[in-house]
Design an enzyme around this catalytic site. Sequence first.
Site, mmCIF file in Angstrom:
data_model
loop_
_atom_site.group_PDB
_atom_site.id
_atom_site.type_symbol
_atom_site.label_atom_id
_atom_site.label_comp_id
_atom_site.label_asym_id
_atom_site.label_seq_id
_atom_site.Cartn_x
_atom_site.Cartn_y
_atom_site.Cartn_z
ATOM 1 N N SER A 116 31.529 51.978 21.671
ATOM 2 C CA SER A 116 30.951 52.905 20.709
ATOM 3 C C SER A 116 30.712 54.240 21.396
ATOM 4 O O SER A 116 30.431 54.288 22.585
ATOM 5 C CB SER A 116 29.627 52.347 20.169
ATOM 6 O OG SER A 116 29.090 53.222 19.202
ATOM 7 N N LYS A 129 29.910 44.135 18.994
ATOM 8 C CA LYS A 129 30.293 45.438 18.436
ATOM 9 C C LYS A 129 30.444 45.350 16.917
ATOM 10 O O LYS A 129 30.097 46.279 16.183
ATOM 11 C CB LYS A 129 31.603 45.913 19.076
ATOM 12 C CG LYS A 129 32.186 47.211 18.482
ATOM 13 C CD LYS A 129 31.233 48.380 18.665
ATOM 14 C CE LYS A 129 31.817 49.754 18.430
ATOM 15 N NZ LYS A 129 32.730 49.989 17.351
ATOM 16 N N HIS A 131 27.026 45.482 15.538
ATOM 17 C CA HIS A 131 26.590 46.870 15.739
ATOM 18 C C HIS A 131 27.092 47.738 14.584
ATOM 19 O O HIS A 131 26.340 48.524 13.990
ATOM 20 C CB HIS A 131 27.150 47.363 17.079
ATOM 21 C CG HIS A 131 27.140 48.848 17.295
ATOM 22 N ND1 HIS A 131 28.048 49.703 16.694
ATOM 23 C CD2 HIS A 131 26.338 49.631 18.064
ATOM 24 C CE1 HIS A 131 27.802 50.949 17.083
ATOM 25 N NE2 HIS A 131 26.781 50.930 17.904
ATOM 26 N N ASN A 132 28.362 47.576 14.215
ATOM 27 C CA ASN A 132 28.929 48.378 13.131
ATOM 28 C C ASN A 132 28.373 47.969 11.772
ATOM 29 O O ASN A 132 28.223 48.810 10.881
ATOM 30 C CB ASN A 132 30.460 48.290 13.146
ATOM 31 C CG ASN A 132 31.061 49.141 14.241
ATOM 32 O OD1 ASN A 132 30.427 49.406 15.247
ATOM 33 N ND2 ASN A 132 32.289 49.563 14.049
ATOM 34 N N GLU A 141 25.217 49.711 11.485
ATOM 35 C CA GLU A 141 25.544 51.118 11.218
ATOM 36 C C GLU A 141 25.781 51.345 9.715
ATOM 37 O O GLU A 141 25.304 52.335 9.149
ATOM 38 C CB GLU A 141 26.801 51.453 12.021
ATOM 39 C CG GLU A 141 27.166 52.901 12.136
ATOM 40 C CD GLU A 141 28.459 53.062 12.927
ATOM 41 O OE1 GLU A 141 29.291 53.861 12.492
ATOM 42 O OE2 GLU A 141 28.649 52.382 13.950
#
Length: 313
Positions: free
Chosen positions: A133, A185, A188-189, A192
């Site tokens: 990221s 990840k 994480h997205n 987001e």
Amino acid sequence: MSHQHSLSSRTTMELGMIGLGRMGANMAERLVKGGHKISGFDPNADARKAAEADGIAPATSLEALVAGLSTPRVVWLMVPAGKITDDTVNALLPLLNKGDTVIDGGNSNYKDTLRRAQLYADHGLGYVDCGTSGGIWGLKEGYSMMIGGDEKAVEALRPIFETLAPAKDQGWGRVGPVGSGHYTKMVHNGIEYGMMQAYAEGFSILKHKQDFGLDLHQVGEIWRYGSVVRSWLLDLTTDALGKNPNMDGIAPYVVDSGEGRWTVDAALELNVPAPVITLSLMERFRSRDDDSFADKLLSSMRNEFGGHAIKKE
């Protein structure tokens, strides 16, 4: 920090970067600035030329890239998830020797990563997944990296991660076995998506209170300091509102990269309630439906039971 780590942090590494798009080229450039020897391949000749200007030795093919690296080789993939990653992984397989390592720094689905890692392990090759990221700001600010792989393999790559990260001991780490980097990840997205949706809805509610005439850029600036909702995402949102307060010329059409879908899939598989992330994904789908049958049907239902007027196109 042990003596071994302080030694390894001075090591210069050699690495081949496959994919010299925005992220790949910037990462290669940051590595060059950190004193590493970087070569790169991209099918696009212009991308190779631009990379060469930044001190990255260009290779005209995968074969040439691999042949130019000293063993044990380290190759970093920065290509789009899915078929392109599969094709590249398969093309590299016969070119590499036992002990070589491939790092997939793209947004691959972790299930694909597990499959590819097994294929490589069967051939005595290392496979490390690195959820990355940092976007277009990574070159200057450094990258956040969530790494999955064998402990010894990741440790051997430490100088690369220390150079790419915001600081040697910040913003990166081995989170678990192979696959876990991309899994982390992915979530994480997903987070987001939820954060972006909350900011977008909040600013929209502010904008619609017309009798207060709120300046959204000013509100964003106030929130950026000392507020509980401050974040880098808010910084970027506020910056966007400063440049274009009414979002003129921007179509209300939001794309999804796939990561949000995978996060929702994982939540369903694990029976974990994730209503906010799921709804933020659904809102993105909603944004693309110019001719919403569902909304037309809703209007028709209101007319059926209550005689409410239908707005004609």
